[in-house]
Design a protein around this motif. Structure first.
Motif, PDB file in Angstrom:
ATOM      1  N   TYR A   1      34.836  60.850  92.150  1.00  0.00           N
ATOM      2  CA  TYR A   1      35.928  60.314  92.959  1.00  0.00           C
ATOM      3  C   TYR A   1      35.837  58.797  92.999  1.00  0.00           C
ATOM      4  O   TYR A   1      34.747  58.227  93.082  1.00  0.00           O
ATOM      5  CB  TYR A   1      35.851  60.846  94.393  1.00  0.00           C
TER       6      TYR A   1
ATOM      7  N   ILE B   1      40.909  54.623  96.100  1.00  0.00           N
ATOM      8  CA  ILE B   1      41.981  53.654  95.889  1.00  0.00           C
ATOM      9  C   ILE B   1      42.052  52.744  97.106  1.00  0.00           C
ATOM     10  O   ILE B   1      42.218  51.540  96.995  1.00  0.00           O
ATOM     11  CB  ILE B   1      43.331  54.375  95.679  1.00  0.00           C
TER      12      ILE B   1
ATOM     13  N   PHE C   1      41.199  58.913  93.594  1.00  0.00           N
ATOM     14  CA  PHE C   1      41.528  59.648  92.378  1.00  0.00           C
ATOM     15  C   PHE C   1      40.223  60.095  91.736  1.00  0.00           C
ATOM     16  O   PHE C   1      39.143  59.622  92.082  1.00  0.00           O
ATOM     17  CB  PHE C   1      42.391  58.825  91.417  1.00  0.00           C
TER      18      PHE C   1
ATOM     19  N   SER D   1      38.059  60.077  88.447  1.00  0.00           N
ATOM     20  CA  SER D   1      37.977  59.218  87.268  1.00  0.00           C
ATOM     21  C   SER D   1      37.784  60.045  85.998  1.00  0.00           C
ATOM     22  O   SER D   1      36.766  60.702  85.813  1.00  0.00           O
ATOM     23  CB  SER D   1      36.822  58.231  87.427  1.00  0.00           C
TER      24      SER D   1
ATOM     25  N   THR E   1      44.856  51.703  87.392  1.00  0.00           N
ATOM     26  CA  THR E   1      43.431  51.553  87.082  1.00  0.00           C
ATOM     27  C   THR E   1      43.033  50.131  86.704  1.00  0.00           C
ATOM     28  O   THR E   1      41.878  49.894  86.373  1.00  0.00           O
ATOM     29  CB  THR E   1      43.008  52.508  85.944  1.00  0.00           C
TER      30      THR E   1
ATOM     31  N   SER F   1      49.893  58.500  85.598  1.00  0.00           N
ATOM     32  CA  SER F   1      49.866  58.543  87.059  1.00  0.00           C
ATOM     33  C   SER F   1      51.165  57.962  87.611  1.00  0.00           C
ATOM     34  O   SER F   1      52.121  58.675  87.851  1.00  0.00           O
ATOM     35  CB  SER F   1      48.647  57.784  87.586  1.00  0.00           C
TER      36      SER F   1
ATOM     37  N   GLU G   1      48.780  62.943  86.682  1.00  0.00           N
ATOM     38  CA  GLU G   1      48.132  62.760  87.981  1.00  0.00           C
ATOM     39  C   GLU G   1      49.162  62.670  89.108  1.00  0.00           C
ATOM     40  O   GLU G   1      50.156  61.953  88.995  1.00  0.00           O
ATOM     41  CB  GLU G   1      47.288  61.487  87.946  1.00  0.00           C
ATOM     42  N   GLY G   2      48.886  63.375  90.190  1.00  0.00           N
ATOM     43  CA  GLY G   2      49.755  63.319  91.359  1.00  0.00           C
ATOM     44  C   GLY G   2      51.170  63.744  91.029  1.00  0.00           C
ATOM     45  O   GLY G   2      51.401  64.760  90.368  1.00  0.00           O
TER      46      GLY G   2
ATOM     47  N   LEU H   1      45.667  63.949  93.343  1.00  0.00           N
ATOM     48  CA  LEU H   1      45.097  62.838  94.104  1.00  0.00           C
ATOM     49  C   LEU H   1      44.372  63.458  95.291  1.00  0.00           C
ATOM     50  O   LEU H   1      44.581  64.630  95.615  1.00  0.00           O
ATOM     51  CB  LEU H   1      46.186  61.873  94.561  1.00  0.00           C
TER      52      LEU H   1
END
Length: 189
Positions: free
Chosen positions: A17, A20, A26, A28, A101, A131, A159-160, A176
């Protein structure tokens, strides 16, 4: 729980993890040096992508995946948008990008010889994870400037909210996470 257990392309990986902010994190996912995962995911993505003329990616995490997808599709090469200008580059096209990122704004560059490889061609854009979609949008902007026709966008993980998009091909959703007061994490639905 210090890691998120990801299952993708028939494989399992433990992802650390990364916060953010104080509330959201998030997992990795770094695929660039994972030969086993690149091979398995590249094969599955190539099957989903189907016909295209050229694979295009941005430096650096999508390079190994783009190689494998290109190989699976029987292509002789692929195109990489660089993150810095190189002395050998001529007739450069440029665009800028800010992704989740990276700390600061970055730039993507296409060399004139790569522009010629994609001009008028049907291309598929490749990223490891989508993302916010900012990196993919910047790459698409760049290849559109070069005169290419984007017919597909593909990644290993969405992602998400990116998993709700209908314009990307992906293998798995990467959630997420909400950081809890005890230091653990839970999936944000």
């Amino acid at each position: 729980m210090k890691n998120y257990c990801l299952k993708v392309a028939g494989l399992e990986r433990q992802l650390p993890y990364v916060d953010i902010n104080d509330e959201i994190a998030f997992a990795s996912f770094v695929v660039i040096s994972d030969t086993e995962l690149v091979s398995a995911a590249g094969k599955q993505l190539a099957e989903k992508i189907g016909e295209c003329d050229v694979i295009v990616t941005a430096e650096a995490k999508g390079i190994a995946l783009s190689y494998e997808i290109s190989r699976q599709l029987g292509h002789k090469g692929f195109v990489v948008a660089r993150k810095s200008e190189k002395s050998y580059m001529r007739d450069i096209l440029e665009t800028s990008v800010k992704s989740i990122t990276t700390v600061s704004q970055q730039h993507l560059y296409l060399d004139g010889s790569d522009i010629e490889k994609i001009r008028g061609r049907n291309v598929c854009l490749i990223d490891d994870v989508v993302s916010t979609g900012e990196s993919l949008a910047a790459l698409e902007n760049l290849v559109n400037k070069a005169g290419a026709n984007v017919i597909a966008r593909a990644c290993i993980l969405a992602e998400g909210n990116a998993a709700d998009r209908d314009d990307i091909i992906f293998l798995e959703k990467l959630p997420l996470f909400r950081k809890l007061s005890d230091g653990s994490y839970e999936v944000i639905e």
